[in-house]
Design a protein around this motif. Structure first.
Motif, PDB file in Angstrom:
ATOM      1  N   ASN A  55      31.201   3.774  24.200  1.00 23.53           N
ATOM      2  CA  ASN A  55      31.455   2.770  23.161  1.00 23.53           C
ATOM      3  C   ASN A  55      31.956   3.405  21.875  1.00 23.53           C
ATOM      4  O   ASN A  55      32.858   2.879  21.223  1.00 23.53           O
ATOM      5  CB  ASN A  55      30.178   1.963  22.891  1.00 23.53           C
ATOM      6  CG  ASN A  55      29.870   0.989  24.008  1.00 23.53           C
ATOM      7  OD1 ASN A  55      30.751   0.630  24.791  1.00 23.53           O
ATOM      8  ND2 ASN A  55      28.626   0.579  24.100  1.00 23.53           N
ATOM      9  N   GLU A  88      35.583   2.855  19.935  1.00 21.27           N
ATOM     10  CA  GLU A  88      35.699   2.496  18.525  1.00 21.27           C
ATOM     11  C   GLU A  88      36.518   3.525  17.745  1.00 21.27           C
ATOM     12  O   GLU A  88      37.314   3.171  16.873  1.00 21.27           O
ATOM     13  CB  GLU A  88      34.303   2.349  17.913  1.00 21.27           C
ATOM     14  CG  GLU A  88      33.528   1.141  18.417  1.00 21.27           C
ATOM     15  CD  GLU A  88      34.267  -0.161  18.199  1.00 21.27           C
ATOM     16  OE1 GLU A  88      34.845  -0.359  17.101  1.00 21.27           O
ATOM     17  OE2 GLU A  88      34.300  -0.985  19.136  1.00 21.27           O
ATOM     18  N   THR A 109      33.058  -0.539  36.394  1.00 24.37           N
ATOM     19  CA  THR A 109      33.402  -1.525  35.362  1.00 24.37           C
ATOM     20  C   THR A 109      34.031  -2.775  35.978  1.00 24.37           C
ATOM     21  O   THR A 109      33.785  -3.889  35.518  1.00 24.37           O
ATOM     22  CB  THR A 109      34.363  -0.937  34.310  1.00 24.37           C
ATOM     23  OG1 THR A 109      35.542  -0.436  34.948  1.00 24.37           O
ATOM     24  CG2 THR A 109      33.691   0.173  33.517  1.00 24.37           C
ATOM     25  N   LYS A 133      31.690 -11.467  24.779  1.00 21.23           N
ATOM     26  CA  LYS A 133      31.189 -10.201  24.250  1.00 21.23           C
ATOM     27  C   LYS A 133      30.967  -9.201  25.383  1.00 21.23           C
ATOM     28  O   LYS A 133      31.354  -8.027  25.288  1.00 21.23           O
ATOM     29  CB  LYS A 133      29.883 -10.448  23.488  1.00 21.23           C
ATOM     30  CG  LYS A 133      29.259  -9.182  22.911  1.00 21.23           C
ATOM     31  CD  LYS A 133      27.928  -9.485  22.244  1.00 21.23           C
ATOM     32  CE  LYS A 133      27.248  -8.195  21.775  1.00 21.23           C
ATOM     33  NZ  LYS A 133      25.895  -8.453  21.222  1.00 21.23           N
ATOM     34  N   GLN A 134      30.355  -9.651  26.462  1.00 22.55           N
ATOM     35  CA  GLN A 134      30.105  -8.771  27.611  1.00 22.55           C
ATOM     36  C   GLN A 134      31.417  -8.272  28.208  1.00 22.55           C
ATOM     37  O   GLN A 134      31.548  -7.081  28.528  1.00 22.55           O
ATOM     38  CB  GLN A 134      29.288  -9.513  28.670  1.00 22.55           C
ATOM     39  CG  GLN A 134      27.864  -9.829  28.272  1.00 22.55           C
ATOM     40  CD  GLN A 134      27.163 -10.699  29.313  1.00 22.55           C
ATOM     41  OE1 GLN A 134      27.635 -10.843  30.447  1.00 22.55           O
ATOM     42  NE2 GLN A 134      26.040 -11.288  28.937  1.00 22.55           N
ATOM     43  N   GLN A 192      34.306  -7.996  26.719  1.00 22.30           N
ATOM     44  CA  GLN A 192      34.953  -7.071  25.793  1.00 22.30           C
ATOM     45  C   GLN A 192      34.346  -5.678  25.904  1.00 22.30           C
ATOM     46  O   GLN A 192      35.050  -4.669  25.860  1.00 22.30           O
ATOM     47  CB  GLN A 192      34.832  -7.581  24.353  1.00 22.30           C
ATOM     48  CG  GLN A 192      35.668  -6.795  23.353  1.00 22.30           C
ATOM     49  CD  GLN A 192      37.152  -6.833  23.649  1.00 22.30           C
ATOM     50  OE1 GLN A 192      37.727  -7.906  23.795  1.00 22.30           O
ATOM     51  NE2 GLN A 192      37.773  -5.674  23.782  1.00 22.30           N
ATOM     52  N   GLU A 193      33.036  -5.618  26.067  1.00 25.76           N
ATOM     53  CA  GLU A 193      32.368  -4.324  26.232  1.00 25.76           C
ATOM     54  C   GLU A 193      32.836  -3.635  27.512  1.00 25.76           C
ATOM     55  O   GLU A 193      33.088  -2.425  27.526  1.00 25.76           O
ATOM     56  CB  GLU A 193      30.851  -4.519  26.258  1.00 25.76           C
ATOM     57  CG  GLU A 193      30.261  -4.912  24.907  1.00 25.76           C
ATOM     58  CD  GLU A 193      28.782  -5.270  24.988  1.00 25.76           C
ATOM     59  OE1 GLU A 193      28.249  -5.330  26.131  1.00 25.76           O
ATOM     60  OE2 GLU A 193      28.171  -5.505  23.937  1.00 25.76           O
ATOM     61  N   ASP A 243      36.482  -2.467  26.879  1.00 27.87           N
ATOM     62  CA  ASP A 243      36.529  -1.288  26.006  1.00 27.87           C
ATOM     63  C   ASP A 243      36.095  -0.038  26.759  1.00 27.87           C
ATOM     64  O   ASP A 243      36.693   1.036  26.614  1.00 27.87           O
ATOM     65  CB  ASP A 243      35.636  -1.496  24.781  1.00 27.87           C
ATOM     66  CG  ASP A 243      36.215  -2.501  23.802  1.00 27.87           C
ATOM     67  OD1 ASP A 243      37.405  -2.837  23.941  1.00 27.87           O
ATOM     68  OD2 ASP A 243      35.475  -2.950  22.914  1.00 27.87           O
ATOM     69  N   THR A 244      35.034  -0.176  27.537  1.00 29.47           N
ATOM     70  CA  THR A 244      34.551   0.962  28.324  1.00 29.47           C
ATOM     71  C   THR A 244      35.610   1.418  29.317  1.00 29.47           C
ATOM     72  O   THR A 244      35.898   2.614  29.442  1.00 29.47           O
ATOM     73  CB  THR A 244      33.254   0.582  29.080  1.00 29.47           C
ATOM     74  OG1 THR A 244      32.250   0.228  28.135  1.00 29.47           O
ATOM     75  CG2 THR A 244      32.753   1.732  29.932  1.00 29.47           C
TER      76      THR A 244
END
Length: 706
Positions: A153, A157, A375, A532-533, A535-536, A539-540
């Motif tokens: 994460n 970022e 993922t 939100k989940q 997006q995580e 991103d991962t």
């Protein structure tokens, strides 16, 4: 005797089928050199490849001239074709603009447009063209920023922050439009600087019927007969742009075996992705989209029969959907093809073995495929729920009943506020008029009821018929019966009932068990957390994608073309016939074929013609080459790409691919993947002879205004 014929037929059938299946031993299917295509990035010009393939000597100056001659439009490609800023693209890229800039009494779609003088060239408000004038490798900066993070994460970022920092820095320093894009799945990063032209004016467009001759039926087919071209002009300071770099037209044609190149901005390919990502696309993304497009597309055909007075309206909707429907359903078919799948598996195995055989690379990248699979498995848990709750915001496919229910929910949220905090229109004295303004007086029941039952069946596809939400909305019904049952058991079939509930207040709305309102409340409650989940997860996976790309670059360098991402690419090819329907497609079609098709379909839509084409001048040479086919590698976004020869002269204009090109999003199979283009000779000849627009045809022939 009849039984004898049946036995012979069965024998012939099995004699044909068995050898074909025997030939396709999936264990022997191997990845081929160009499975990942030939969409070469200008960051890494394929100078050696072109020398080896075509004995063509190119250099940095050759590539720079081509790069600066090309342009990017919103969703399409263009290019300068004269020193006076004349730009060429496809008619289908301009269709929406023609509607936007027409004047009272005009029908630019039906009749076309020609500016007889510069003064008549019509400005297109809010439109622009981008020219790629700067390329800078920023791989090191971004990868170093990622390394500063200690968790996945944090790495994501840090990467976002660095991209934002670099974009803002170079935007300020150069005044250019800056875009930082990943190449090779993030194995490399490039910063692109675009000069933006914001004064774009329409010069010439043919009527839609010749530009899209054959309509949706002929789309993604060949032989074709389309004059799919449009010309703009770029202005600066109210004067035509003086373009040092442009593609001059050639009217000499193309010889078989001669190298030709498309220069454009292919939208998206996923050729370097993992097998797990391909499987997710097949099982979730394309399955879902195919269901929606197919269901709605074929339902509209039924609606034409149900209400013949609206047949044209429903046909127009089908035309709007047709291109995407073909792409999505054909891509899904390709992703299910065992041959395609076996090739993707072999490419991954070869890459994995190369990494695992190197201890250093194995330590850094050995688990990338496992992590991406993980993922994607997480995404599989989230995506069906998100898909099922998406119809509140889905303008294309979502039924308006859900949108109305969302408006009612928004009213309830506003009514929950203290009186002094409510927006003026929600206060007691204005509530009645506000509600009436929010809720449509009439709903197109034929169309919206159709969308409604398709929406519920789509939810069932993702969640299953036993899911509580599906049960609540379907009432155990299927197909068209769903809409009838649901509206019989909901207030949303009657405007007055909706208003009555709203007047009862926020509590009544929030506690209502109305099935449509219940769905909207569930979406409102659950979607933020699901987003939100997801997006995580995204991103991962982005970090793992970068690592995959780095592994690809470690093994292959930059000899493979990176996946397309709507940035400038050059693709090479030659005229190439292909087999179809038991015959062979010709290199070129001619205007003779246009008229043969016109007569063969009784001059009926979509093979009808504008009156200017019904009787062409007596000296019009029908043998003029019209469209041609080649094995250049293009995908969506390439629409409007100039097709040039080795001298950077226009020989054609890319506008489509054949049906076998559609799986090109995931793999390029040169055996039958073909580009379809308008011949440069047809463009100039038609503009001159049929449209009498000699101001344009002369500029194309001379490379400048007279």
């Amino acid at each position: 005797m009849k039984k004898l014929y049946q036995l012979i037929s069965l024998f012939l059938l099995f004699a044909f089928i068995i050898p074909i299946n025997a030939q396709l031993n999936l264990d022997t299917v191997k990845y081929q050199k160009h499975d990942n295509g030939k969409q070469w990035a200008f960051d890494y010009p394929p100078i050696n490849y072109l020398k080896e393939k075509y004995d063509l000597k190119t250099n940095e100056e050759w590539f720079e001239d081509i790069r600066l001659s090309a342009l990017r439009l919103p969703g399409c490609t263009s290019s300068f074709v004269s020193e006076d800023g004349l730009m060429m693209t496809n008619h289908h890229c301009a269709r929406g603009l023609l509607e936007r800039i027409k004047k009272d009494g005009e029908d630019l779609i039906k009749d076309g447009f020609f500016a007889k003088s510069m003064a008549e060239e019509r400005k297109i408000p809010g439109y622009y063209a981008d020219q790629l004038v700067m390329i800078k490798d920023v791989t090191e900066e971004i990868h170093n920023a990622e390394k500063e993070g200690t968790t996945v994460n944090e790495k994501a970022e840090k990467k976002k922050a660095k991209i934002k920092e670099l974009s803002e820095k170079y935007q300020k320093e150069t005044g250019l439009q800056i875009q930082i894009i990943p190449l090779f799945n993030g194995g490399k990063y490039s910063l692109y600087g675009y000069k933006r032209y914001t004064d774009i004016r329409l010069v010439f467009a043919p009527e839609m019927q010749i530009a899209y001759f054959g309509g949706d039926y002929d789309n993604f087919t060949y032989p074709r007969y389309n004059l799919d071209c449009t010309f703009y002009r770029a202005y600066e300071n109210d004067k035509p742009v003086k373009s040092t770099n442009f593609f001059k037209f050639s009217l000499s044609g193309i010889e078989p075996g001669e190298p030709i190149f498309t220069v454009g901005n292919p939208g998206t390919t996923n050729r370097l992705k993992t097998v797990a990502q391909l499987e997710y696309a097949r099982d979730i993304i394309y399955r879902n989209n195919s269901f929606l497009f197919d269901s709605y597309y074929y339902a509209l055909e039924d609606l034409k029969k149900e209400d013949p007075s609206r047949a044209k309206e429903f046909e127009d909707l089908r035309v709007q959907l047709g291109n995407s429907q073909k792409v999505i359903s054909t891509t899904l078919k390709g992703l299910k093809d065992p041959y395609v799948y076996a090739k993707k598996v072999d490419f991954q195995k070869k890459l994995q073995q190369a990494v695992w055989n190197n201890p250093t690379l194995k330590e850094k990248y050995g688990k990338v495929w496992e992590n991406i699979e993980s993922t994607r498995n997480e995404a599989r848990k989230i995506a069906p729920q998100m898909a099922s709750l998406s119809f509140v915001q889905n303008r294309m496919f979502g039924s308006k009943y859900f949108a109305i229910a969302k408006s009612l929910l928004d009213v309830a949220k506003e009514l929950q506020k203290p009186e002094d905090q409510k927006a003026a229109q929600y206060k007691a004295e204005k509530l009645d008029s506000t509600l009436k303004a929010l809720l449509p007086e009439k709903i197109d029941q034929l169309l919206e009821n159709t969308k409604l039952w398709i929406n519920i069946e789509y939810m069932a596809l993702n969640l299953g018929w036993d899911d509580p939400l599906v049960k609540k909305l379907s009432g155990g019904k299927k197909g068209k019966e769903i809409a009838k049952w649901l509206l019989d058991n909901s207030i949303f079939g009657d405007r007055d009932d909706i208003i009555d509930l709203a007047k009862e207040g926020a509590d009544a709305i929030m506690k209502s068990e109305d099935p449509i309102l219940y769905y909207v409340k569930e979406a409102d409650k659950r979607m933020p957390e699901l987003q939100k989940q997801m997006q995580e997860v995204t991103d991962t996976e982005g970090i793992y994608d970068d690592m995959l790309g780095q592994a690809i670059v470690e093994i292959y360098g930059t000899e493979l073309p990176p996946d397309a991402n709507f940035t400038l690419r050059l693709s090479d090819g030659t005229l190439k016939a292909f087999e179809y329907n038991g015959t062979v497609a010709p290199f070129f079609t001619t205007f003779y074929g246009l008229y043969d098709r016109w007569y063969s379909f009784y001059k009926k839509y979509p093979w009808d013609l504008h009156q200017r084409w019904e009787k062409v001048p007596a000296d019009f040479d029908l043998a003029t080459p019209f469209n041609f086919v080649s094995n250049n590698d293009i995908v969506g976004g390439n629409s409007g790409s100039a097709v040039i020869n080795k001298n950077a002269e226009v020989v054609g204009l890319a506008f489509d691919g054949n049906i076998d090109s559609i799986i090109g999003n995931y793999i390029y199979i040169p055996y039958n993947n073909r580009m379809v283009a308008v011949d440069a000779r047809a463009i100039v000849y038609a503009i001159e002879k049929v449209y009498k627009a000699t101001r344009v045809s002369n500029e194309l022939k001379n490379g400048k205004m007279e």
